[in-house]
Design a protein around this motif. Structure first.
Motif, mmCIF file in Angstrom:
data_model
loop_
_atom_site.group_PDB
_atom_site.id
_atom_site.type_symbol
_atom_site.label_atom_id
_atom_site.label_comp_id
_atom_site.label_asym_id
_atom_site.label_seq_id
_atom_site.Cartn_x
_atom_site.Cartn_y
_atom_site.Cartn_z
ATOM 1 N N ASN A 148 0.817 -1.219 0.000
ATOM 2 C CA ASN A 148 0.000 0.000 0.000
ATOM 3 C C ASN A 148 0.847 1.264 0.000
ATOM 4 N N TYR A 149 1.938 1.264 0.764
ATOM 5 C CA TYR A 149 2.796 2.450 0.795
ATOM 6 C C TYR A 149 3.492 2.638 -0.557
ATOM 7 N N LYS A 150 3.891 1.546 -1.173
ATOM 8 C CA LYS A 150 4.521 1.644 -2.494
ATOM 9 C C LYS A 150 3.519 2.201 -3.505
ATOM 10 N N CYS A 151 2.272 1.739 -3.433
ATOM 11 C CA CYS A 151 1.223 2.262 -4.326
ATOM 12 C C CYS A 151 1.075 3.769 -4.159
ATOM 13 N N PHE A 152 1.069 4.210 -2.912
ATOM 14 C CA PHE A 152 0.940 5.644 -2.618
ATOM 15 C C PHE A 152 2.080 6.430 -3.265
ATOM 16 N N ALA A 153 3.304 5.937 -3.093
ATOM 17 C CA ALA A 153 4.474 6.648 -3.623
ATOM 18 C C ALA A 153 4.450 6.690 -5.145
ATOM 19 N N LEU A 154 4.077 5.580 -5.777
ATOM 20 C CA LEU A 154 3.994 5.561 -7.241
ATOM 21 C C LEU A 154 2.982 6.588 -7.738
ATOM 22 N N GLY A 155 1.874 6.701 -7.035
ATOM 23 C CA GLY A 155 0.874 7.700 -7.410
ATOM 24 C C GLY A 155 1.410 9.110 -7.279
ATOM 25 N N LYS A 156 2.138 9.383 -6.203
ATOM 26 C CA LYS A 156 2.704 10.706 -6.000
ATOM 27 C C LYS A 156 3.710 11.062 -7.094
ATOM 28 N N LEU A 157 4.344 10.058 -7.671
ATOM 29 C CA LEU A 157 5.312 10.273 -8.746
ATOM 30 C C LEU A 157 4.650 10.252 -10.122
ATOM 31 N N GLY A 158 3.326 10.105 -10.163
ATOM 32 C CA GLY A 158 2.607 10.097 -11.426
ATOM 33 C C GLY A 158 2.772 8.831 -12.230
ATOM 34 N N ARG A 159 3.185 7.756 -11.572
ATOM 35 C CA ARG A 159 3.421 6.481 -12.274
ATOM 36 C C ARG A 159 2.198 5.573 -12.072
ATOM 37 N N PHE A 160 1.103 5.931 -12.758
ATOM 38 C CA PHE A 160 -0.187 5.329 -12.450
ATOM 39 C C PHE A 160 -0.331 3.911 -13.000
ATOM 40 N N GLU A 161 0.259 3.625 -14.144
ATOM 41 C CA GLU A 161 0.215 2.250 -14.646
ATOM 42 C C GLU A 161 0.915 1.313 -13.669
ATOM 43 N N GLU A 162 2.065 1.742 -13.172
ATOM 44 C CA GLU A 162 2.794 0.933 -12.192
ATOM 45 C C GLU A 162 1.996 0.811 -10.892
ATOM 46 N N LYS A 163 1.276 1.882 -10.546
ATOM 47 C CA LYS A 163 0.468 1.840 -9.322
ATOM 48 C C LYS A 163 -0.636 0.794 -9.453
ATOM 49 N N VAL A 164 -1.288 0.732 -10.620
ATOM 50 C CA VAL A 164 -2.327 -0.281 -10.834
ATOM 51 C C VAL A 164 -1.736 -1.677 -10.674
ATOM 52 N N ALA A 165 -0.570 -1.918 -11.300
ATOM 53 C CA ALA A 165 0.078 -3.230 -11.214
ATOM 54 C C ALA A 165 0.457 -3.563 -9.773
ATOM 55 N N CYS A 166 0.902 -2.543 -9.036
ATOM 56 C CA CYS A 166 1.281 -2.738 -7.636
ATOM 57 C C CYS A 166 0.057 -3.125 -6.801
ATOM 58 N N CYS A 167 -1.063 -2.439 -7.036
ATOM 59 C CA CYS A 167 -2.296 -2.775 -6.313
ATOM 60 C C CYS A 167 -2.750 -4.195 -6.634
ATOM 61 N N ASP A 168 -2.607 -4.582 -7.897
ATOM 62 C CA ASP A 168 -2.982 -5.948 -8.281
ATOM 63 C C ASP A 168 -2.127 -6.977 -7.545
ATOM 64 N N GLN A 169 -0.855 -6.686 -7.387
ATOM 65 C CA GLN A 169 0.034 -7.579 -6.632
ATOM 66 C C GLN A 169 -0.426 -7.679 -5.186
ATOM 67 N N ALA A 170 -0.766 -6.525 -4.597
ATOM 68 C CA ALA A 170 -1.238 -6.530 -3.211
ATOM 69 C C ALA A 170 -2.496 -7.375 -3.080
ATOM 70 N N LEU A 171 -3.384 -7.276 -4.054
ATOM 71 C CA LEU A 171 -4.662 -7.979 -3.979
ATOM 72 C C LEU A 171 -4.524 -9.473 -4.225
ATOM 73 N N THR A 172 -3.431 -9.903 -4.860
ATOM 74 C CA THR A 172 -3.208 -11.353 -4.984
ATOM 75 C C THR A 172 -2.917 -11.963 -3.616
ATOM 76 N N TYR A 173 -2.277 -11.187 -2.745
ATOM 77 C CA TYR A 173 -1.975 -11.671 -1.400
ATOM 78 C C TYR A 173 -3.135 -11.436 -0.429
ATOM 79 N N ASP A 174 -3.886 -10.366 -0.664
ATOM 80 C CA ASP A 174 -4.969 -10.025 0.261
ATOM 81 C C ASP A 174 -6.137 -9.457 -0.550
#
Length: 314
Positions: A82-108
């Motif tokens: 979740n913190y990594k997702c937040f940071a990616l969003g702050k850097l404007g890296r939204f495609e990476e943020k979506v992928a990061c959230c998907d990774q988080a959701l595979t675990y939870d």
């Protein structure tokens, strides 16, 4: 950094870091997490905590590095995702943020924060229907999730479904009447519906919480201008621009209000300021879009070019 403090356990320093973070003492929190990691470098939660503190200090690249380290130790560390997702969003890296959230959701898969974060990223990529679905999933899991109600409302507004949008903000405000972002966004929704008296009432509630907020002042000035109350709009817009002179739209509205009152020199100066900001933003948006294209980040590039088009249409 403090020295000579390795008497406690790693977990004690970790919890101390959490407490300092809750108090807003993020530099001190970094010190506590550093002591925790000096004792136990394999404590994933402390790496995540360190990342969170760095993010609060605006050090988003370092936040991502810490979260990556936490995830190397424990790939199921939800906070790190979740913190990594937040940071990616702050850097404007939204495609990476979506992928990061998907990774988080595979675990939870029932992580409401990850669903909400994914929705925000999708919305920033212009995928508003998908954002609504993610927010609904977050709200299924946590019905009183204020941020998810506001984010869903924002996406509905982008789709011009204003009544539904306002309903979302009302749900958030029923839970917490002083939720600032819900008030601001509800004011904007009323403006989009041309319900300017309702907008003024809502924006005054927001300004009672934060009297110097530039966007709230600008939107109030806009509503006053649309009602023909230019004499009241002008000082409101001046206050907005004294806090944030980069709001091009506020300069445009100021120019219009000054023109309506025959204050032609002031109108021309305000228009020039808006034009100068627009030219800069167009140039910056094109350069960013081209850079994203070269990096094959097509959705992010499209969003950047869409922002430029929005400026040119103004």
């Amino acid at each position: 950094m403090e020295t000579g403090r390795h008497e406690g356990s790693a977990l004690e320093y970790y919890h101390e870091g959490l407490e300092r973070g809750r108090e807003g003492r993020h530099e001190d929190a970094l010190t506590s997490f550093a002591f925790a990691l000096a004792i136990n470098p394999a404590l994933a939660a402390a790496w995540a905590g360190q990342g969170f503190a760095l993010g609060k200090l605006g050090r988003f690249e370092e936040e991502i590095e810490c979260c990556n380290q936490a995830l190397r130790i424990d790939p199921a560390c939800t906070d790190a995702w979740n913190y990594k997702c937040f940071a990616l969003g702050k850097l404007g890296r939204f495609e990476e943020k979506v992928a990061c959230c998907d990774q988080a959701l595979t675990y939870d898969p029932e992580n409401a924060s990850a669903w909400n974060n994914k929705g925000v990223a999708l919305g920033m990529l212009g995928r508003y229907e998908a954002e609504i679905r993610c927010c609904d999933r977050a709200l299924d899991l946590r019905r009183r999730y204020l941020s998810a109600w506001v984010n869903k409302g924002y996406a509905l507004g982008k789709l011009k479904r204003y009544e539904e949008e306002i309903s979302c903000y009302n749900r958030a405000l029923k839970i917490y009447p002083f939720y600032f972002s819900a008030l601001i966004n509800r004011g904007i929704a009323y403006i989009n519906q041309k319900k300017y008296p309702d907008a003024l009432e809502t924006l005054d509630c927001a300004l009672a919480i934060n009297p110097l907020h530039p966007q709230a002042l600008y939107r109030k000035g806009l509503a006053l201008s649309m009602l023909g109350r230019h004499g009241e709009a002008i000082p409101c817009l001046h206050r907005a621009l004294s806090s944030d002179a980069s709001i091009a739209d506020a300069w445009v509205v100021l120019s219009n209000s000054c023109f309506a009152l025959g204050r032609l020199e002031e109108s021309a100066r305000a228009f020039d300021q808006a034009y100068y900001i627009d030219v800069h933003d167009v140039r910056e948006g094109i350069v960013k879009g081209l850079s994203l294209l070269k990096a094959k980040k097509l959705d992010d590039a499209l969003r950047s070019f869409s922002d430029v088009l929005g400026i040119l249409r103004r």
